[in-house]
Design a protein around this motif. Structure first.
Motif, mmCIF file in Angstrom:
data_model
loop_
_atom_site.group_PDB
_atom_site.id
_atom_site.type_symbol
_atom_site.label_atom_id
_atom_site.label_comp_id
_atom_site.label_asym_id
_atom_site.label_seq_id
_atom_site.Cartn_x
_atom_site.Cartn_y
_atom_site.Cartn_z
ATOM 1 N N GLN A 86 0.513 3.755 2.226
ATOM 2 C CA GLN A 86 -0.874 4.000 2.601
ATOM 3 C C GLN A 86 -1.728 2.756 2.384
ATOM 4 N N PHE A 87 -1.478 2.035 1.291
ATOM 5 C CA PHE A 87 -2.289 0.870 0.964
ATOM 6 C C PHE A 87 -1.594 -0.459 1.300
ATOM 7 N N LYS A 88 -0.479 -0.381 2.018
ATOM 8 C CA LYS A 88 0.255 -1.569 2.472
ATOM 9 C C LYS A 88 0.626 -2.485 1.313
ATOM 10 N N LEU A 89 1.208 -1.893 0.272
ATOM 11 C CA LEU A 89 1.561 -2.633 -0.931
ATOM 12 C C LEU A 89 3.040 -3.000 -1.000
ATOM 13 N N ALA A 90 3.865 -2.380 -0.164
ATOM 14 C CA ALA A 90 5.308 -2.632 -0.215
ATOM 15 C C ALA A 90 5.929 -2.234 1.113
ATOM 16 N N PRO A 91 7.073 -2.815 1.435
ATOM 17 C CA PRO A 91 7.784 -2.362 2.631
ATOM 18 C C PRO A 91 8.363 -0.977 2.383
ATOM 19 N N GLU A 92 8.734 -0.276 3.425
ATOM 20 C CA GLU A 92 9.392 1.008 3.249
ATOM 21 C C GLU A 92 10.763 0.793 2.618
ATOM 22 N N PHE A 93 11.196 1.742 1.793
ATOM 23 C CA PHE A 93 12.509 1.613 1.173
ATOM 24 C C PHE A 93 13.164 2.975 1.036
ATOM 25 N N ILE A 94 14.489 2.957 0.988
ATOM 26 C CA ILE A 94 15.285 4.166 0.765
ATOM 27 C C ILE A 94 15.331 4.425 -0.738
ATOM 28 N N PHE A 247 7.560 -6.269 -5.268
ATOM 29 C CA PHE A 247 7.128 -6.381 -3.868
ATOM 30 C C PHE A 247 5.756 -7.051 -3.738
ATOM 31 N N LYS A 248 5.355 -7.818 -4.745
ATOM 32 C CA LYS A 248 3.981 -8.332 -4.791
ATOM 33 C C LYS A 248 3.589 -9.185 -3.594
ATOM 34 N N TYR A 249 4.550 -9.841 -2.964
ATOM 35 C CA TYR A 249 4.206 -10.702 -1.838
ATOM 36 C C TYR A 249 4.035 -9.941 -0.527
ATOM 37 N N TYR A 250 4.303 -8.636 -0.542
ATOM 38 C CA TYR A 250 4.131 -7.869 0.690
ATOM 39 C C TYR A 250 2.646 -7.660 1.003
ATOM 40 N N GLN A 251 1.848 -7.429 -0.005
ATOM 41 C CA GLN A 251 0.417 -7.210 0.185
ATOM 42 C C GLN A 251 -0.269 -8.523 0.546
ATOM 43 N N GLU A 252 -1.219 -8.482 1.483
ATOM 44 C CA GLU A 252 -1.971 -9.693 1.772
ATOM 45 C C GLU A 252 -2.742 -10.085 0.516
ATOM 46 N N PHE A 253 -2.919 -11.382 0.338
ATOM 47 C CA PHE A 253 -3.526 -11.862 -0.901
ATOM 48 C C PHE A 253 -4.927 -11.280 -1.072
ATOM 49 N N ARG A 280 9.290 -14.013 3.179
ATOM 50 C CA ARG A 280 10.026 -12.807 2.808
ATOM 51 C C ARG A 280 9.867 -11.655 3.802
ATOM 52 N N TYR A 281 8.670 -11.574 4.407
ATOM 53 C CA TYR A 281 8.403 -10.374 5.203
ATOM 54 C C TYR A 281 7.964 -10.661 6.639
ATOM 55 N N GLY A 282 7.909 -11.929 7.021
ATOM 56 C CA GLY A 282 7.625 -12.256 8.409
ATOM 57 C C GLY A 282 6.167 -12.235 8.814
ATOM 58 N N PHE A 283 5.245 -12.207 7.849
ATOM 59 C CA PHE A 283 3.826 -12.252 8.183
ATOM 60 C C PHE A 283 3.407 -13.686 8.508
#
Length: 380
Positions: A86-94, A247-253, A280-283
């Motif tokens: 919801q808050f775009k803090l991490a990629p989806e994971f199993i 997953f800290k680098y997934y969220q925009e700074f 790491r995530y292609g942004f």
């Protein structure tokens, strides 16, 4: 009259059955249950598996979070994953919850831990990788005796998981002596404790001292002390903070504290975050407009005009302001107000003029500009 009574009676009966049907509800299913026939454990082992919402409609691969004592923590990690999305803090994971029962768990994570290691490494992980689209990025969490198991797993197989998360790990005090600080461990470790856990805290403090005095090449680690928690509750914040950091680098700074921002490295710190996020995530490798605004905003919140102006100019002020006008015009009004607060009325007027080009009939902006002109006139 009779017809009205009958109609009312029928309505009441229908309403009764409607309410009854609603009260029965619909099953709330979270994930799927799997029963694995384990040759190593010589038993049927139950696991719970949660797939991301878009799993069936995509061909993406996903990280996997393995959760010991799934009967207790599985739903918590599912809740965290939904919040992170919801808050775009991490990629989806199993999420794989490995069920256990009392008192058997103490044996599985203690005297029988070698068998349980084998089950995890040679049976469960291959099963998950063969049946689901996994990314080859794995995390392992355990609490208490499960945390002790995680620690031993890391010592024996440091690269099997990308991160090891331990909440109130016990017992590990003697095992810490066997941790080879001359080795190379390309992984991440998170361990946590409540200060009220007497014996457990002796262990985590010992591990903290050892890693601080003898850093292990490649090992990125963090130690959390949760003052408001107790032994039975440390697993929950450990999962939140451990996963958030991993997953800290997934969220925009984003920054909300000027002092913390400066102490962390300032703009160099922010730019490094953007580069790592891209790798790491292609942004995009550049700081987003929102990221840049939060940096400037942190100086406004600290009422620090020097750093406000320095940071604003470092971002190519005119280009930055124009981007804000087009996408986040409310932020320009905040900047203008901060200029006024610091008696820089001419800069505030210029910003109000830019906003008035976009909203020429705004009475609020016209009033703010008029007040700024009056203050400038008095100042002169």
């Amino acid at each position: 009259m009779k017809m009205k009574v009958i109609t009312a009676t029928i309505a009441i009966v229908l309403m009764f059955f409607g309410v009854q049907a609603q009260s029965e509800g619909i099953p709330n299913v979270v994930g799927t249950n799997h029963l694995l026939s384990s040759k190593i454990l010589n038993e049927e082992r139950g696991v719970q598996i949660y797939l991301p919402p878009d799993y069936q409609d995509s061909d993406k691969t996903y990280p996997v979070v393995y959760v010991l004592d799934g009967q207790r923590f599985f739903l918590h990690v599912v809740s965290l994953s939904q919040s992170f999305q919801q808050f775009k803090l991490a990629p989806e994971f199993i999420i794989v919850g490995i069920n256990n029962s009392y008192p058997n768990r103490f044996g599985h994570f203690g005297k029988e831990k070698e068998n349980f290691k084998g089950f995890l490494k040679d049976e469960l992980m291959p099963y998950v990788n063969e049946n689901f689209r996994t990314k080859g990025e794995n995390l392992l969490f355990g609490w208490e005796y499960g945390g002790s198991f995680v620690f031993h797993m890391m010592m024996d197989h440091p690269t099997l998981f990308n991160a090891y998360l331990m909440a109130s790990p016990f017992p590990i005090f003697d095992a810490i002596d066997d941790l080879d600080t001359s080795s190379n461990m390309e992984t991440q470790l998170y361990f946590a404790v409540s200060p009220d856990e007497y014996d457990v805290m002796h262990s985590t403090e010992k591990l903290n001292r050892k890693l601080t005095s003898n850093p292990i090449d490649g090992l990125d680690w963090k130690y959390f002390e949760f003052e408001l928690e107790e032994h039975r509750s440390t697993g929950y914040p450990t999962l939140y903070h451990g996963l958030r950091d991993y997953f800290k680098y997934y969220q925009e700074f984003e920054t909300n504290n000027l002092i913390k921002f400066i102490n962390a490295g300032g703009m160099a710190y922010a730019l490094n975050h953007a580069r790592e996020r891209a790798k790491r995530y292609g942004f995009e490798p550049n700081l987003s407009l929102w990221s840049r605004f939060t940096i400037v905003r942190s100086a406004m919140r600290a009422d620090d005009f020097y750093h406000f102006e320095t940071l604003l100019n470092s971002m190519d002020k005119d280009v930055f302001i124009q981007e804000l006008i087009e996408n986040r015009d409310y932020a320009v009004s905040q900047i203008a107000t901060f200029y006024e607060k610091n008696n820089r009325f001419q800069e505030a007027i210029e910003l109000y003029d830019l906003l008035l080009k976009k909203y020429p009939n705004s009475e609020s902006l016209l009033t703010k500009k008029k007040n700024a002109i009056q203050h400038l006139t008095k100042k002169q």
